[in-house]
Structure formats: C-alpha cells, structure tokens
Design an enzyme around this catalytic site. Structure first.
Site, PDB file in Angstrom:
ATOM      1  N   MET A   7      -5.956   2.062   4.690  1.00  0.00           N
ATOM      2  CA  MET A   7      -5.002   0.875   5.435  1.00  0.00           C
ATOM      3  C   MET A   7      -4.520  -0.005   4.433  1.00  0.00           C
ATOM      4  O   MET A   7      -5.112  -1.184   4.263  1.00  0.00           O
ATOM      5  CB  MET A   7      -5.784   0.321   6.513  1.00  0.00           C
ATOM      6  CG  MET A   7      -6.020   1.301   7.592  1.00  0.00           C
ATOM      7  SD  MET A   7      -6.969   0.853   9.041  1.00  0.00           S
ATOM      8  CE  MET A   7      -8.413  -0.020   8.431  1.00  0.00           C
ATOM      9  N   ASP A   8      -3.887   0.374   3.428  1.00  0.00           N
ATOM     10  CA  ASP A   8      -3.596  -0.486   2.373  1.00  0.00           C
ATOM     11  C   ASP A   8      -2.251  -1.256   2.585  1.00  0.00           C
ATOM     12  O   ASP A   8      -1.311  -0.872   3.051  1.00  0.00           O
ATOM     13  CB  ASP A   8      -3.154   0.419   0.913  1.00  0.00           C
ATOM     14  CG  ASP A   8      -3.551  -0.411  -0.322  1.00  0.00           C
ATOM     15  OD1 ASP A   8      -3.061   0.346  -1.471  1.00  0.00           O
ATOM     16  OD2 ASP A   8      -3.900  -1.515  -0.224  1.00  0.00           O
ATOM     17  N   GLY A   9      -2.360  -2.520   1.994  1.00  0.00           N
ATOM     18  CA  GLY A   9      -1.097  -3.288   2.052  1.00  0.00           C
ATOM     19  C   GLY A   9      -0.964  -4.685   2.959  1.00  0.00           C
ATOM     20  O   GLY A   9       0.121  -5.130   3.125  1.00  0.00           O
ATOM     21  N   ARG A  29      -2.269   7.275   3.075  1.00  0.00           N
ATOM     22  CA  ARG A  29      -2.163   6.103   2.317  1.00  0.00           C
ATOM     23  C   ARG A  29      -0.957   5.105   2.431  1.00  0.00           C
ATOM     24  O   ARG A  29       0.028   5.869   1.899  1.00  0.00           O
ATOM     25  CB  ARG A  29      -2.753   6.179   0.793  1.00  0.00           C
ATOM     26  CG  ARG A  29      -3.171   4.892   0.504  1.00  0.00           C
ATOM     27  CD  ARG A  29      -3.374   5.147  -1.120  1.00  0.00           C
ATOM     28  NE  ARG A  29      -3.816   3.588  -1.552  1.00  0.00           N
ATOM     29  CZ  ARG A  29      -4.935   3.128  -2.242  1.00  0.00           C
ATOM     30  NH1 ARG A  29      -5.693   4.179  -2.597  1.00  0.00           N
ATOM     31  NH2 ARG A  29      -5.011   1.964  -2.396  1.00  0.00           N
ATOM     32  N   SER A  30      -1.248   4.315   3.108  1.00  0.00           N
ATOM     33  CA  SER A  30       0.091   3.302   3.193  1.00  0.00           C
ATOM     34  C   SER A  30       0.367   2.638   1.948  1.00  0.00           C
ATOM     35  O   SER A  30      -0.597   2.518   0.827  1.00  0.00           O
ATOM     36  CB  SER A  30       0.145   2.418   4.236  1.00  0.00           C
ATOM     37  OG  SER A  30      -1.039   1.541   4.080  1.00  0.00           O
TER      38      SER A  30
END
Lengths: 310, 296
Positions: free
Chosen positions: B47-49, B240-241
């Site tokens: 949960m990137d960003g 992967r965001s």
C-alpha cells in the site's frame, strides 16, 4: 473477452520493432560464435578510474564517457544489473526455427550486453542461464544448452580474460556434466583476478536453493560450535549465499525480457530492494536500445529503502 | 414551503442510496461473470503512496494514511466478494522504523485505532467472517499495539471463510532469518536425539550414520514450515500501488511465481478497475502457469 489495453509499466516502443532490426538479429544468430567487437579490444588498454568506495564510480578515461549515451547519467549507473534472459524459445518459434537457434541468438544478445556493461562501468552483471525449474525441459534441449554453454565459454574465455572480465558461476553444480564443470573451474581460476566487470552466470540456480544451502552451511557451523543459534542474523546468511563471490551481491536493477511479470525464483534474498524492469521484447531482440531504456527507467526511480525522501 | 428542503434532502439521500445499490448489484454481477474463469486464491498488496496522495491534494499529513485505510476497506470488500480467500497487506515494514519518530508514532496510533475497530460488531471482520493474522516481528511493536493484535488474532481464530494477513513490523529477510534459526534448532535437536540413540547402539554401521546425517540435513520443507507466512499459500498476484516496481523486502520467498503488477495510481486512488485488470491478466496466464506447476 475484454481487452483492457492499459499502458503497461514499461513503455513499448514500436520503432524498435522494425523489420531492419529483426533482420540484423536473425543474421547474427546464424553465425553463433562471433568474437567481441573490435571496439572493445581497442579499449583494452584503457583503465577505469574506479573509486573503491561503494557510493561512487567515476570515469577517468575520456573515451569511456563518450561511449555512454546522452540519456544516461554516469553517476546514476547501477553497480549490479541482473537479467532474466527469457524468450529464446518463443523467438525461435515465431520464426519457425528450432529452440536451439533461439538459444544461439540469445548468446549473441548476451555478448552485446556484456560488452555494453564493460564499457558503461557496470561492475557486476548476473544472468540467469539455467534454473532448477528448467530441468523439466526435454533432455535434448538441456544437453544442447550445456554444450552451447561449454563451447561459448571455451571460445570467448580468451577474449574475456584479455578484457579484464571475471567470470563466476553460481548454482547447484552437482548435476552438470563433468566436461562443463572442468571448463567452468578453469575459467573461474584464470579470470579470478580481473577487475573490470564481473559476469556471474547462474546455472542450476534458484533463489530458494541459495537460501537453503546458506541455511545448511549455517547449521553446520552451529553444529561445529563456531556460532550460536542466537547469533544467526541477516549478515550471516549473506555471507553464506553463493553471491558472496562479489563485492556487490545485491542487484540495483533486474531486467526480465519477454513481457512476463514474474521473478521466477531468481535471486530471492538479493532482490529485496532491487528495481524491477519488465521488457516486452524477447531476449534475442533485447539489445542496446532495450538496455538503454531499462537503464533510463532505473535512473528515474526514487529509491527510498523504506525511509523517506523529504 | 419549509418542508421542501427537507423533502429534497430525503429524496437526494434516497437517490444516492439507490445508486449505491445499483452499483453494488452490477459489481456483484460483474464478479459472477469473472468467476467463470479461474480466480486467484491469494492476493497481496503493497500500500504505497499515502503520503504522496496527501501532498497532492494539499491535505494534512495524517489524512493520507486515513484515506489509504478506506481504500483498503473497499479493496478487501471487492476481494472477498470476488471469492479470493487470502489477502495479505504490507502495513508496516521494519525499515519504516527509520522514519521520523513523529511519523512512526502517528502510524502506530492509527494502527492501534484501526486494529481495535476490527473487533467491533459492524467491522468487515464480522461481515465476511475473516480470520486475521498479524505477521512480523511483533516484539518490535509497542505493548498496546501488540496486545491489540494478539487479541484480534485470538478472537478471530474460529473464523475460516476468508483470511486477512497483516504484515506489521515485517521484513522478508527477517522472516527468513527466523525460519532458518528455527530450522537449525530443530536440526540440532534431532541430531542430539539420534546421537543419544547411537550411543546405545555401538555396533551401528558408519555408513548408516552418514545416511542418517544426510536425512537430518535441512530440507526446503523445513524452512518453509517455519515461515510465518506458511499459514497461507503463495500469493498469485502482488499489486504495488504508486507505480514503483520493486518488492521492498516483502514476501521475497513466497513471490517466486507471483504475477507482479504496479499500477501508477497512489494507494488511496486504487480502485475496482485495478483489481479487475490484475485478475483478468491472471486468468490469461493461468493455464500456462498451472501446466508448469504440474510439471514441477
């Protein structure tokens, strides 16, 4: 069937897929054991000014700076590049050729990339030649692959030695033919002091196998009383992995060709923070332009290693 | 006349409810169509960003993570509706402890709040019968978070319909180190046991004991069964965001044959279309991968 042509993570350059480029590739593949291009031999006498600290690599030779394409910045070049050379079989099938023609073309593509790495100051290049999963392929293909590998090593080893390239082989060598093992040992021995580029070829290798053999090594050391169980940590495992043969065991960039979006059990532990690049081309078609695209993409990425770039 | 605004409000409330119901209904129909093909059994998310999202929309620092949490809830709902049994999320890495203490503390506070909310009656856990696991080096967490996590794990232990694995204070290399340690301990215990047995029987053949040692050598299954993630099968898809294409020390051991997707959307912007794209691609490659698995 819905066709969701959302733009994939890598850009797809149609210009590269012109007939001329394919024609050139196919012509190269017919004569399998070309020696390195003359340019590399000229550069033989040129020494890199490489600083020993891991943070910087600088070029003192003006000729080398000229060979780096303008899209790439020398200070952002990766030290270690890993490549999964996927797509030889499909390349051959698309042309109505046999799988071994595809592998021969793959060897040509590899030579080009090795040459570029040597010129552009990449310190380590690891290539995935043969996985533990590949043992299920037909026997005839496996035998051909090993004999191709043996012949390529024998014919290129002089060139590589003269160009200051060090070769290391990692993987489970217990199932390899004895003649190949002999050649491997000889090549490793003769090139072990070379410093320009380290070419690591993974044969009979998989990431899980590497961690398993490291674990067994550690278990043996624990049994011998050399270390206590409580002392087992990341550093100890790194020491036991087969990639300990190099100063830079962790790839900065992993390239996989042929559009598959998987790592396929290559370099498990070492890929923790590696930037992944998935190229659409099949391996024999992945040449200088594909490599530049991968390196450009790498240089644009922000690597944070879990921290923050404020 | 005064009743009009109230009536309009009720009507618009009613209309938006209706729209929501139509949307939910069409989504479930779509999922039923997609389920005609193979459905992945395990999906993993990085949960990137969140912070970049907050910056992009000019929000204050903590709200990115809050927006990320509601995106996560929607994603879980879609996954479980689609019939995906295992979902793993990378909530907090051991490397993230290196961030500013204020940020780490606010993340810990947010996680404590959300972990506690999982136990509430209206939470998604009860709605879908989720069994929750917390994977990672829980000793690195503060006592409150650890206690809350353990309570959730205990309370949901009886659920079996779907599983949520939350990786918190997790690093894949750390997980492998722990598994290696346990394997070494088990092996030396086995060696001691067989050593005691050997002392009793002095006539045993030297070759025989060598063979025993061979068998006692650590095998792949020994390491795998000691992995914390062994409670779930390997992920079929990893999303992967925020467009970064790297694993960041997440599930390195388990993602050998996982399809990797990295949509450019930041985590709070992740939506149904990304999930659909990933699942459809999975279905496209599924038959080839199944064939390979059978051969191995």
């Amino acid at each position: 069937m819905l066709s969701l042509r959302v733009r994939p993570p890598t850009s797809f350059d149609f210009r590269r897929f012109n007939a001329g480029d394919l024609e050139r590739r196919w012509r190269l593949s017919r004569d399998c054991f070309l020696s390195f291009s003359p340019k590399l031999e000229e550069n033989r006498g040129v020494r890199f000014g490489v600083k020993s600290s891991k943070s910087e690599v600088s070029f003192t030779a003006a000729e080398e700076e000229e060979t780096l394409p303008e899209e790439l910045q020398p200070e952002l070049m990766p030290k270690h590049v890993a490549i999964i050379m996927d797509g030889n079989g499909r390349w051959a099938k698309n042309r109505g050729l046999q799988p071994w023609d595809g592998h021969r073309a793959g060897v040509e593509a590899l030579k080009e990339i090795v040459e570029l790495c040597g010129k552009w100051g990449i310190q380590v290049l690891t290539v995935f030649a043969f996985s533990t999963d590949n043992w299920i392929r037909p026997r005839i293909e496996i035998d051909f692959l090993f004999s191709l590998f043996e012949r390529a090593l024998k014919s290129e080893f002089q060139n590589l030695a003269e160009n200051n390239v060090r070769i290391s082989i990692i993987g489970d060598s217990s199932k390899l033919p004895k003649s190949l093992l002999r050649v491997i040992n000889e090549v490793e021995e003769v090139t072990k002091n070379n410093t320009r580029l380290q070419l690591i070829v993974a044969v009979g290798y998989s990431g899980k196998y590497d961690v398993l053999q490291a674990c067994r090594g550690i278990a043996q050391r624990v049994k011998d009383g050399e270390i206590g169980v409580e002392e087992i940590d990341e550093r100890l495992i790194e020491e036991e992995l087969e990639t300990n043969c190099t100063e830079f065991p962790y790839p900065d960039l992993l390239i996989r060709t042929s559009g598959e979006l998987r790592v396929s059990n290559f370099l498990l532990w070492q890929l923790a923070y590696t930037e992944l690049f998935f190229a659409q081309e099949l391996w024999p078609d992945f040449g200088r332009s594909g490599f530049i695209e991968a390196l450009t993409s790498f240089q644009q990425r922000q690597r944070r290693f879990g921290g923050r770039k404020s | 006349m005064a009743e009009l605004p109230g009536q309009i409000r009720r009507m618009s409330g009613g209309i938006s409810q209706l729209i929501e119901q139509i949307y939910g209904f069409s989504r479930r129909c779509l999922f039923r169509v997609i389920s005609m093909g193979p459905i992945p059994s395990h999906l993993a998310f990085i949960m990137d960003g969140n912070r970049r999202y907050a910056k992009k929309h000019g929000l204050e620092d903590g709200s990115g993570h809050k927006a990320g949490f509601s995106a996560l809830m929607s994603m879980l709902q879609y996954c479980y509706e689609l019939g995906i049994k295992y979902v793993t999320i990378y909530a907090f890495s051991i490397d993230n402890f290196r961030r500013q203490p204020e940020e780490v503390q606010s993340l810990m506070d947010l996680m404590l709040e959300k972990i506690k909310s999982l136990l509430e009656k209206e939470s998604i856990v009860h709605q879908y019968g989720i069994r929750v696991y917390f994977i990672g080096n829980l000793a690195l967490l503060n006592d409150q978070v650890r206690a809350a996590a353990e309570k959730v794990m205990k309370t949901t232990a009886k659920n079996s319909r779907v599983v949520l694995l939350i990786c918190i204070a997790y690093n894949s290399t750390n997980e492998i180190v722990q598994a290696v340690k346990k394997s070494c301990i088990n092996t030396s215990d086995n060696m001691e046991a067989s050593g005691n047995y050997k002392h009793e029987d002095r006539d045993s053949d030297i070759e025989g004991t060598d063979m025993e040692n061979q068998e006692k050598r650590i095998q792949l299954v020994d390491i795998e069964e000691n992995m914390q993630m062994s409670v779930a099968p390997n992920p079929d898809i990893l999303i992967r965001s925020s467009g970064e294409t790297r694993l960041s020390n997440f599930l390195l051991w388990q993602t050998g044959n996982t399809q990797l997707f990295s949509p450019a959307a930041l985590w709070p912007e992740i939506g149904l279309r990304h999930l659909l794209w990933a699942v459809l691609n999975f279905q496209r490659n599924h038959s080839y991968l199944e064939k390979r698995k059978k051969q191995l």
